[in-house]
Design a protein around this motif. Structure first.
Motif, PDB file in Angstrom:
ATOM      1  N   UNK A  10     139.981  26.797 -14.670  1.00  0.00           N
ATOM      2  CA  UNK A  10     139.787  26.114 -15.954  1.00  0.00           C
ATOM      3  C   UNK A  10     139.942  24.601 -15.877  1.00  0.00           C
ATOM      4  N   UNK A  11     140.957  24.131 -15.173  1.00  0.00           N
ATOM      5  CA  UNK A  11     141.289  22.701 -15.193  1.00  0.00           C
ATOM      6  C   UNK A  11     140.201  21.865 -14.520  1.00  0.00           C
ATOM      7  N   UNK A  12     139.908  20.725 -15.127  1.00  0.00           N
ATOM      8  CA  UNK A  12     138.937  19.808 -14.551  1.00  0.00           C
ATOM      9  C   UNK A  12     139.597  18.793 -13.612  1.00  0.00           C
ATOM     10  N   UNK A  13     140.901  18.611 -13.736  1.00  0.00           N
ATOM     11  CA  UNK A  13     141.646  17.700 -12.866  1.00  0.00           C
ATOM     12  C   UNK A  13     143.131  17.996 -13.028  1.00  0.00           C
ATOM     13  N   UNK A  14     143.935  17.417 -12.118  1.00  0.00           N
ATOM     14  CA  UNK A  14     145.396  17.537 -12.191  1.00  0.00           C
ATOM     15  C   UNK A  14     145.830  18.988 -12.374  1.00  0.00           C
ATOM     16  N   UNK A  15     145.391  19.813 -11.449  1.00  0.00           N
ATOM     17  CA  UNK A  15     145.647  21.255 -11.556  1.00  0.00           C
ATOM     18  C   UNK A  15     147.145  21.554 -11.519  1.00  0.00           C
ATOM     19  N   UNK A  16     147.882  20.866 -10.652  1.00  0.00           N
ATOM     20  CA  UNK A  16     149.318  21.127 -10.527  1.00  0.00           C
ATOM     21  C   UNK A  16     150.044  20.830 -11.842  1.00  0.00           C
ATOM     22  N   UNK A  17     149.682  19.720 -12.477  1.00  0.00           N
ATOM     23  CA  UNK A  17     150.338  19.366 -13.734  1.00  0.00           C
ATOM     24  C   UNK A  17     150.050  20.397 -14.816  1.00  0.00           C
ATOM     25  N   UNK A  18     148.828  20.908 -14.867  1.00  0.00           N
ATOM     26  CA  UNK A  18     148.496  21.930 -15.857  1.00  0.00           C
ATOM     27  C   UNK A  18     149.267  23.225 -15.566  1.00  0.00           C
ATOM     28  N   UNK A  19     149.349  23.601 -14.297  1.00  0.00           N
ATOM     29  CA  UNK A  19     149.978  24.877 -13.949  1.00  0.00           C
ATOM     30  C   UNK A  19     151.488  24.852 -14.154  1.00  0.00           C
ATOM     31  N   UNK A  20     152.128  23.758 -13.800  1.00  0.00           N
ATOM     32  CA  UNK A  20     153.578  23.668 -13.879  1.00  0.00           C
ATOM     33  C   UNK A  20     154.029  22.971 -15.162  1.00  0.00           C
ATOM     34  N   UNK A  21     153.298  21.937 -15.551  1.00  0.00           N
ATOM     35  CA  UNK A  21     153.692  21.168 -16.719  1.00  0.00           C
ATOM     36  C   UNK A  21     153.570  21.924 -18.027  1.00  0.00           C
ATOM     37  N   UNK A  22     152.535  22.748 -18.168  1.00  0.00           N
ATOM     38  CA  UNK A  22     152.332  23.493 -19.412  1.00  0.00           C
ATOM     39  C   UNK A  22     153.516  24.398 -19.753  1.00  0.00           C
TER      40      UNK A  22
END
Length: 322
Positions: free
Chosen positions: A207-219
């Motif tokens: 799904x993520x267009x960028x910053x995959x790590x931040x989306x996976x952990x930050x969310x």
């Protein structure tokens, strides 16, 4: 079946460094450091006088027979513990593999090439799931067993050279041969507990267009902060409370830390943990570990993981076409 085999070979070929060479390098370092340190210690240390159960033993050959048998049993039961660093590295490798699995294809546009092949999105995602949950752990187990056996041989030969010959007692101990089988028997448990994490990471990767790590952990972390704030407001003005701790333990931790080997031990009660901790019996540990399957949260987490994997399959097509 042939298509899936080819796709699994592709995954191994593309990530050979992470799945194959990294464990081998770590295993070689373990053998060099631990084995070399043991050999050096055997050469430079005088082992003529030792103590057993607080009693001074003049010669190493004077260790009682029952003590030799007990020592051999401990060695045969716990020699795979030398491979612990490999199993600490495994979740890190699989975590970042899943994060990049579907995102990198879109980032470098290689997805256009793979889309031109007669391979469905479902097969593509499924091949990555199998690689993360089965192939990577199997390679780690194989390398770990090989490294542990090498260190065991070095230890037995070095001890025999100093007069403490435990080769026959260790080789005759059934735990020496059952320990690798116990390790393989934990794989279904690992798959069940890792499914939510793998599903979440693949869904974010698709799904993520960028910053995959931040989306996976930050969310999840942001969700915890928001829920804590809402819980504070509700408790302040309505005298109610949200069970945020349950959300943290059963959702966030299960979703982010499911790749850790042995995380199912957290599902055991205190009596089971006490019995497991009393000795090194792999059979007891295995039996109590499978007792964790009686917890409904395990199956709900596995279903959630399967649902997120299905979502990743749909998102891969939607993201590409969108």
């Amino acid at each position: 079946m042939k298509t899936m085999k080819w796709m699994l070979q592709r995954e191994i070929w593309e990530h050979k460094g992470a799945f194959f060479w990294a464990p081998i390098v770590v295993a070689a370092a373990l053998v060099l450091l631990i084995g070399g340190g043991f050999v050096y210690g055997m050469i430079t240390t005088n082992m003529a006088n030792i103590q057993v159960d607080g009693a001074h033993v003049v010669s190493i050959q004077g260790i009682p027979h029952e003590m030799r048998s007990k020592l051999a049993d401990v060695i045969a039961s716990s020699y795979l513990g030398a491979a612990l660093p490999l199993f600490i590295m495994l979740p890190v490798v699989v975590f970042f593999y899943c994060l990049a699995a579907l995102y990198d294809d879109r980032r470098d546009r290689s997805i256009l090439f793979w889309k031109s092949l007669p391979v469905s999105d479902q097969d593509t995602v499924l091949s990555k799931v199998i690689t993360a949950l089965v192939v990577a752990p199997m390679i780690t187990i194989a390398v770990g067993v090989a490294a542990s056996l090498t260190l065991l041989i070095i230890g037995l030969v070095g001890s025999a050279a100093k007069g403490l010959n435990l080769v026959a007692p260790v080789l005759s101990d059934i735990n020496l041969y059952l320990s690798p089988l116990y390790l393989l028997a934990f794989l279904p448990l690992y798959i069940l507990f890792a499914l939510p994490t793998v599903g979440w990471l693949l869904m974010v990767s698709a799904w993520a267009r960028s910053k995959v790590f931040l989306w996976a952990v930050g969310t999840p972390l942001v969700a915890i902060v928001v829920l804590k704030w809402v819980d504070f407001i509700i408790g302040r003005f309505a005298n109610l409370t949200l069970n945020v701790d349950w959300f943290v333990q059963e959702v966030v931790l299960r979703g982010l830390m499911g790749l850790l080997p042995g995380i199912w031990l957290a599902e055991l009660d205190n009596s089971s943990l006490a019995e497991v901790g009393e000795g090194l019996n792999g059979g007891i540990l295995l039996a109590h570990s499978y007792g964790a399957l009686a917890t409904p949260g395990v199956w709900l987490g596995a279903l959630a993981g399967a649902a997120m994997i299905f979502a990743a399959m749909r998102l891969r097509r939607w993201r590409d076409e969108g």
